[in-house]
Write an enzyme that holds these catalytic residues in place. Structure first.
Site, PDB file in Angstrom:
ATOM      1  N   SER A 125     -16.674  -1.966 -13.802  1.00 55.63           N
ATOM      2  CA  SER A 125     -16.886  -3.101 -14.532  1.00 55.63           C
ATOM      3  C   SER A 125     -18.349  -3.533 -13.944  1.00 55.63           C
ATOM      4  O   SER A 125     -19.208  -4.261 -14.242  1.00 55.63           O
ATOM      5  CB  SER A 125     -16.291  -4.022 -14.225  1.00 55.63           C
ATOM      6  OG  SER A 125     -15.719  -3.973 -12.526  1.00 55.63           O
ATOM      7  N   GLN A 185     -15.900   4.799  -6.226  1.00 53.05           N
ATOM      8  CA  GLN A 185     -15.413   3.448  -5.894  1.00 53.05           C
ATOM      9  C   GLN A 185     -13.773   3.810  -5.930  1.00 53.05           C
ATOM     10  O   GLN A 185     -13.271   2.159  -5.183  1.00 53.05           O
ATOM     11  CB  GLN A 185     -15.291   2.346  -6.561  1.00 53.05           C
ATOM     12  CG  GLN A 185     -16.560   1.818  -6.776  1.00 53.05           C
ATOM     13  CD  GLN A 185     -17.259   0.182  -7.940  1.00 53.05           C
ATOM     14  OE1 GLN A 185     -17.109  -0.692  -7.635  1.00 53.05           O
ATOM     15  NE2 GLN A 185     -17.730   0.786  -8.514  1.00 53.05           N
ATOM     16  N   HIS A 217     -15.766   3.332  -1.487  1.00 52.02           N
ATOM     17  CA  HIS A 217     -14.302   2.093  -0.232  1.00 52.02           C
ATOM     18  C   HIS A 217     -12.677   2.835  -0.108  1.00 52.02           C
ATOM     19  O   HIS A 217     -11.657   2.079   0.132  1.00 52.02           O
ATOM     20  CB  HIS A 217     -13.690   1.557  -2.191  1.00 52.02           C
ATOM     21  CG  HIS A 217     -14.912   0.845  -2.184  1.00 52.02           C
ATOM     22  ND1 HIS A 217     -14.656   0.091  -3.547  1.00 52.02           N
ATOM     23  CD2 HIS A 217     -16.289   0.306  -2.190  1.00 52.02           C
ATOM     24  CE1 HIS A 217     -15.839  -1.046  -4.027  1.00 52.02           C
ATOM     25  NE2 HIS A 217     -16.723  -0.609  -2.971  1.00 52.02           N
ATOM     26  N   CYS A 274       2.224   1.866  15.480  1.00 52.22           N
ATOM     27  CA  CYS A 274       1.505   1.261  16.147  1.00 52.22           C
ATOM     28  C   CYS A 274       0.348   2.921  16.689  1.00 52.22           C
ATOM     29  O   CYS A 274       1.111   3.836  16.689  1.00 52.22           O
ATOM     30  CB  CYS A 274       1.618   0.863  17.265  1.00 52.22           C
ATOM     31  SG  CYS A 274       1.879  -0.569  16.884  1.00 52.22           S
ATOM     32  N   TYR A 289       0.547  -1.181   0.441  1.00 50.69           N
ATOM     33  CA  TYR A 289       0.145   0.130  -0.265  1.00 50.69           C
ATOM     34  C   TYR A 289       0.703   1.092   0.166  1.00 50.69           C
ATOM     35  O   TYR A 289       0.519   2.001  -0.643  1.00 50.69           O
ATOM     36  CB  TYR A 289      -0.398   0.016   1.164  1.00 50.69           C
ATOM     37  CG  TYR A 289      -2.064  -0.532   0.530  1.00 50.69           C
ATOM     38  CD1 TYR A 289      -3.481  -0.238   0.443  1.00 50.69           C
ATOM     39  CD2 TYR A 289      -2.640  -2.096   1.312  1.00 50.69           C
ATOM     40  CE1 TYR A 289      -4.327  -0.880  -0.190  1.00 50.69           C
ATOM     41  CE2 TYR A 289      -3.872  -3.011   0.809  1.00 50.69           C
ATOM     42  CZ  TYR A 289      -4.385  -1.850  -0.294  1.00 50.69           C
ATOM     43  OH  TYR A 289      -5.538  -2.793  -0.196  1.00 50.69           O
ATOM     44  N   ARG A 295       1.658   1.808  -3.189  1.00 52.71           N
ATOM     45  CA  ARG A 295       0.758   2.438  -3.874  1.00 52.71           C
ATOM     46  C   ARG A 295       0.492   3.720  -3.712  1.00 52.71           C
ATOM     47  O   ARG A 295       0.079   4.877  -4.276  1.00 52.71           O
ATOM     48  CB  ARG A 295      -0.719   1.767  -3.737  1.00 52.71           C
ATOM     49  CG  ARG A 295      -0.662   0.378  -4.612  1.00 52.71           C
ATOM     50  CD  ARG A 295      -1.580  -1.006  -4.778  1.00 52.71           C
ATOM     51  NE  ARG A 295      -3.118   0.083  -5.332  1.00 52.71           N
ATOM     52  CZ  ARG A 295      -4.371   0.201  -4.529  1.00 52.71           C
ATOM     53  NH1 ARG A 295      -4.385  -1.179  -4.024  1.00 52.71           N
ATOM     54  NH2 ARG A 295      -5.372  -0.021  -5.508  1.00 52.71           N
ATOM     55  N   ASP A 342      -8.068   6.560  -4.655  1.00 50.82           N
ATOM     56  CA  ASP A 342      -7.298   7.603  -4.779  1.00 50.82           C
ATOM     57  C   ASP A 342      -7.297   8.796  -4.647  1.00 50.82           C
ATOM     58  O   ASP A 342      -6.719   9.585  -5.531  1.00 50.82           O
ATOM     59  CB  ASP A 342      -6.760   7.384  -6.721  1.00 50.82           C
ATOM     60  CG  ASP A 342      -7.987   7.844  -7.597  1.00 50.82           C
ATOM     61  OD1 ASP A 342      -8.971   8.243  -7.389  1.00 50.82           O
ATOM     62  OD2 ASP A 342      -8.573   7.306  -8.456  1.00 50.82           O
ATOM     63  N   ASN A 358     -18.504   3.737 -21.406  1.00 51.17           N
ATOM     64  CA  ASN A 358     -16.768   3.154 -20.623  1.00 51.17           C
ATOM     65  C   ASN A 358     -16.792   2.165 -22.388  1.00 51.17           C
ATOM     66  O   ASN A 358     -17.237   2.606 -23.149  1.00 51.17           O
ATOM     67  CB  ASN A 358     -17.648   2.082 -19.799  1.00 51.17           C
ATOM     68  CG  ASN A 358     -16.919   0.804 -19.447  1.00 51.17           C
ATOM     69  OD1 ASN A 358     -15.610   0.418 -20.415  1.00 51.17           O
ATOM     70  ND2 ASN A 358     -16.998   0.075 -18.001  1.00 51.17           N
TER      71      ASN A 358
HETATM   72  P1  NAD Z   1     -12.742  -2.491 -12.749  1.00 51.85           P
HETATM   73  O1  NAD Z   1     -11.351  -2.451 -12.134  1.00 51.85           O
HETATM   74  O2  NAD Z   1     -13.870  -3.710 -12.053  1.00 51.85           O
HETATM   75  O3  NAD Z   1     -13.265  -1.850 -13.915  1.00 51.85           O
HETATM   76  C1  NAD Z   1     -12.949  -1.083 -14.725  1.00 51.85           C
HETATM   77  C2  NAD Z   1     -13.637  -0.480 -15.902  1.00 51.85           C
HETATM   78  O4  NAD Z   1     -13.741   0.344 -16.191  1.00 51.85           O
HETATM   79  C3  NAD Z   1     -14.063  -1.422 -16.776  1.00 51.85           C
HETATM   80  O5  NAD Z   1     -15.335  -1.692 -17.160  1.00 51.85           O
HETATM   81  C4  NAD Z   1     -13.135  -0.458 -18.515  1.00 51.85           C
HETATM   82  O6  NAD Z   1     -13.540  -1.485 -19.394  1.00 51.85           O
HETATM   83  C5  NAD Z   1     -13.556   0.472 -17.861  1.00 51.85           C
HETATM   84  N1  NAD Z   1     -12.729   1.310 -18.200  1.00 51.85           N
HETATM   85  C6  NAD Z   1     -11.154   1.156 -18.849  1.00 51.85           C
HETATM   86  N2  NAD Z   1     -10.639   2.227 -19.433  1.00 51.85           N
HETATM   87  C7  NAD Z   1     -11.528   2.635 -19.365  1.00 51.85           C
HETATM   88  C8  NAD Z   1     -11.537   4.321 -19.378  1.00 51.85           C
HETATM   89  N3  NAD Z   1     -10.494   5.213 -20.146  1.00 51.85           N
HETATM   90  N4  NAD Z   1     -12.709   4.523 -19.630  1.00 51.85           N
HETATM   91  C9  NAD Z   1     -13.711   4.547 -18.758  1.00 51.85           C
HETATM   92  N5  NAD Z   1     -13.336   2.851 -18.229  1.00 51.85           N
HETATM   93  C10 NAD Z   1     -12.711   2.615 -18.212  1.00 51.85           C
HETATM   94  O7  NAD Z   1     -13.391  -1.280 -11.955  1.00 51.85           O
HETATM   95  P2  NAD Z   1     -14.215  -1.092 -10.027  1.00 51.85           P
HETATM   96  O8  NAD Z   1     -15.302  -1.536 -11.199  1.00 51.85           O
HETATM   97  O9  NAD Z   1     -14.213   0.608 -10.128  1.00 51.85           O
HETATM   98  O10 NAD Z   1     -13.920  -2.193  -9.456  1.00 51.85           O
HETATM   99  C11 NAD Z   1     -12.329  -2.464  -9.095  1.00 51.85           C
HETATM  100  C12 NAD Z   1     -12.266  -1.945  -7.606  1.00 51.85           C
HETATM  101  O11 NAD Z   1     -11.048  -1.192  -7.363  1.00 51.85           O
HETATM  102  C13 NAD Z   1     -13.036  -1.042  -6.755  1.00 51.85           C
HETATM  103  O12 NAD Z   1     -13.284  -1.689  -5.610  1.00 51.85           O
HETATM  104  C14 NAD Z   1     -12.434  -0.053  -6.619  1.00 51.85           C
HETATM  105  O13 NAD Z   1     -12.158   0.731  -5.166  1.00 51.85           O
HETATM  106  C15 NAD Z   1     -10.923  -0.731  -6.593  1.00 51.85           C
HETATM  107  N6  NAD Z   1     -10.033   0.154  -8.016  1.00 51.85           N
HETATM  108  C16 NAD Z   1      -9.688   1.368  -7.854  1.00 51.85           C
HETATM  109  C17 NAD Z   1      -9.024   1.845  -8.059  1.00 51.85           C
HETATM  110  C18 NAD Z   1      -8.065   3.270  -8.240  1.00 51.85           C
HETATM  111  O14 NAD Z   1      -8.933   4.469  -6.561  1.00 51.85           O
HETATM  112  N7  NAD Z   1      -7.445   4.203  -8.703  1.00 51.85           N
HETATM  113  C19 NAD Z   1      -8.133   1.314  -9.063  1.00 51.85           C
HETATM  114  C20 NAD Z   1      -7.649   0.164  -9.286  1.00 51.85           C
HETATM  115  C21 NAD Z   1      -9.090  -0.405  -8.259  1.00 51.85           C
END
Ligand code: NAD
Length: 250
Positions: A188, A101, A119, A146, A67, A70, A104, A212
């Site tokens: 997604s 969700q 999240h 801690c 983490y 990241r 960042d 998307n």
């Molecule tokens: P996901 O990774 O499951 O899905 C990503 C979606 O974004 C897909 O449907 C894909 O087709 C679409 N996508 C790809 N490129 C794109 C673009 N340029 N413009 C618009 N859409 C685009 O992500 P999710 O549904 O958010 O779920 C995943 C989990 O992972 C969440 O719980 C989230 O908290 C976490 N996560 C967060 C981050 C972040 O904070 N940036 C990054 C990765 C994962």
């Protein structure tokens, strides 16, 4: 493009827009999505070890360092035109709420003000046992420090198997129920309970626009599916709104 025209019309007359965003909205900022087959964040990592409470307790330094890495990367990342377009929308629509969700913090960095982080946020920290909020935690520690109560400190994000913060979730449900226009951007639509929000909004009568590059389970209920990257599509919509406003004022 008929669809696009009706989206602009709907947006212009909207009183309350809720944007439900996922990892895809940050992809053009260089943050990998969760599931992307080629470049996905988890392709080379095991979520069980890195993003569960059990994984953290089994190996706190490993999870902490992952983490930390990241968080360090995200600190240098900038919002992209998709984040900025949603922030800009606040100047054009009476109420705009972002329900994300993402962990960042890029919506806030772009200037959006009303944000529900379902999240959590990778830049914040709490303690494992009592969820005490922590002041700024320095980067590059080899293991979690801690809390004053003696518990290990962890990132304030929702891990697999954990419940979402109840206040945020309840607020998100209320926002989609009272929205007249909902964007579903870059998710997604598979991670619950966030994935249920568009359905609840639809039932309550909102107009649903999905942005998307790929179809998702939500595409079926969307009133309009704008296929492509959110940076281009959202900034294009804002441009059209701006052009209409200029035309009307002139
Ligand atoms: P996901 O990774 O499951 O899905 C990503 C979606 O974004 C897909 O449907 C894909 O087709 C679409 N996508 C790809 N490129 C794109 C673009 N340029 N413009 C618009 N859409 C685009 O992500 P999710 O549904 O958010 O779920 C995943 C989990 O992972 C969440 O719980 C989230 O908290 C976490 N996560 C967060 C981050 C972040 O904070 N940036 C990054 C990765 C994962």
């Amino acid at each position: 493009m008929k669809n696009n025209e009706s989206v602009v019309e709907r947006l212009r007359s909207a009183q309350k827009v809720v944007a439900l965003t996922g990892a895809g909205v940050s992809k053009e900022s260089g943050i990998p999505t969760f599931r992307d087959a080629q470049t996905g964040l988890w392709k080379d990592y095991d979520p069980e070890r890195l993003a569960t409470p059990e994984g953290f307790l089994a190996d706190p330094p490993l999870v902490w360092q992952w983490y930390d890495m990241r968080r360090e990367k995200i600190a240098d990342v900038q919002p992209n035109p998709g984040h900025y377009a949603l922030a800009e929308l606040e100047k054009m629509i009476p109420v705009v709420v972002i329900v994300t969700q993402n962990i960042d913090g890029l919506h806030a960095k772009a200037g959006s003000r009303d944000i529900i982080e379902l999240h959590g946020n990778i830049t914040r920290h709490i303690c494992f046992d009592n969820r005490h909020q922590q002041e700024k935690v320095p980067l590059k520690l080899k293991q979690p420090p801690c809390c004053r109560c003696g518990s290990l400190i962890r990132p304030d994000v929702v891990w697999f198997g954990e419940a979402l913060p109840p206040d945020s979730l309840e607020k998100a449900f209320a926002e989609v129920r009272s929205a007249d226009f909902i964007f579903v951007v870059g998710t997604s639509g598979l991670v619950q309970p966030a994935a249920s929000l568009p359905y609840i909004g639809k039932q309550a009568g909102a107009y649903i626009v999905e942005v998307n590059p790929e179809e998702t389970p939500i595409t079926d209920i969307a009133d309009c599916f704008l296929q492509g990257p959110s940076g281009r599509i959202l900034s294009n919509l804002i441009e059209q709104l701006r052009a209409i406003a200029v035309e009307e004022s002139g």
